[in-house]
Design a protein around this motif. Structure first.
Motif, short mmCIF file in Angstrom:
data_model
loop_
_atom_site.label_atom_id
_atom_site.label_comp_id
_atom_site.label_asym_id
_atom_site.label_seq_id
_atom_site.Cartn_x
_atom_site.Cartn_y
_atom_site.Cartn_z
N ARG A 7 114.35 41.40 -19.01
CA ARG A 7 115.51 40.65 -19.47
C ARG A 7 115.08 39.20 -19.66
NH1 ARG A 7 118.84 36.99 -18.12
NH2 ARG A 7 121.07 37.02 -18.00
N LEU A 9 115.31 35.29 -19.54
CA LEU A 9 115.99 34.21 -18.83
C LEU A 9 116.08 33.03 -19.78
CD1 LEU A 9 114.28 34.41 -15.33
CD2 LEU A 9 116.59 35.13 -15.93
N ASP A 13 119.03 28.99 -16.48
CA ASP A 13 119.32 30.13 -15.61
C ASP A 13 118.62 29.93 -14.27
OD1 ASP A 13 120.74 31.40 -17.58
OD2 ASP A 13 119.22 32.93 -18.01
N ALA A 15 116.84 31.42 -11.06
CA ALA A 15 116.03 32.61 -10.83
C ALA A 15 115.56 32.65 -9.38
CB ALA A 15 114.84 32.63 -11.77
N GLU A 37 117.35 37.39 -11.92
CA GLU A 37 118.37 36.44 -12.34
C GLU A 37 119.27 36.24 -11.13
OE1 GLU A 37 121.65 34.52 -13.65
OE2 GLU A 37 121.92 36.62 -13.23
N GLU A 39 122.24 34.90 -10.41
CA GLU A 39 123.68 35.12 -10.39
C GLU A 39 124.04 36.60 -10.27
OE1 GLU A 39 127.17 33.79 -13.31
OE2 GLU A 39 125.70 32.20 -12.88
N ALA A 44 114.50 40.52 -13.94
CA ALA A 44 114.17 39.98 -15.25
C ALA A 44 112.72 40.24 -15.62
CB ALA A 44 114.45 38.48 -15.29
#
Length: 79
Positions: A7, A9, A13, A15, A37, A39, A44
């Protein structure tokens, strides 16, 4: 080093990076790295790397001592 991107970032963001000892042998250790990630906790990216104990004077890879192998065994990741 092997790398896998799962994914993207984006700039800004947050991390979380987690790394650890995946495995080891007489002369090598394999390290694993994971980037999440922050949140959502979504993975990722992950990567694997290999490390060695190297004698710079004789320019040769050295075997881990029994003491070092015990130290490594105590720190190996549990999957």
């Amino acid at each position: 080093m092997m790398q896998y991107y799962r994914r993207a970032l984006m700039a800004g963001d947050a991390a979380i990076v987690m790394s650890g000892l995946a495995d080891f042998g007489d002369k090598i250790m394999k390290l694993a790295h994971f980037v999440f990630e922050a949140e959502t906790g979504t993975l990722a990216a992950c990567a694997e790397a290999v490390g060695v104990k190297f004698d710079q004077k004789v320019r040769k890879v050295m075997a881990f001592s029994e003491e070092e192998r015990g130290w490594l065994a105590a720190r190996k990741l549990s999957w």
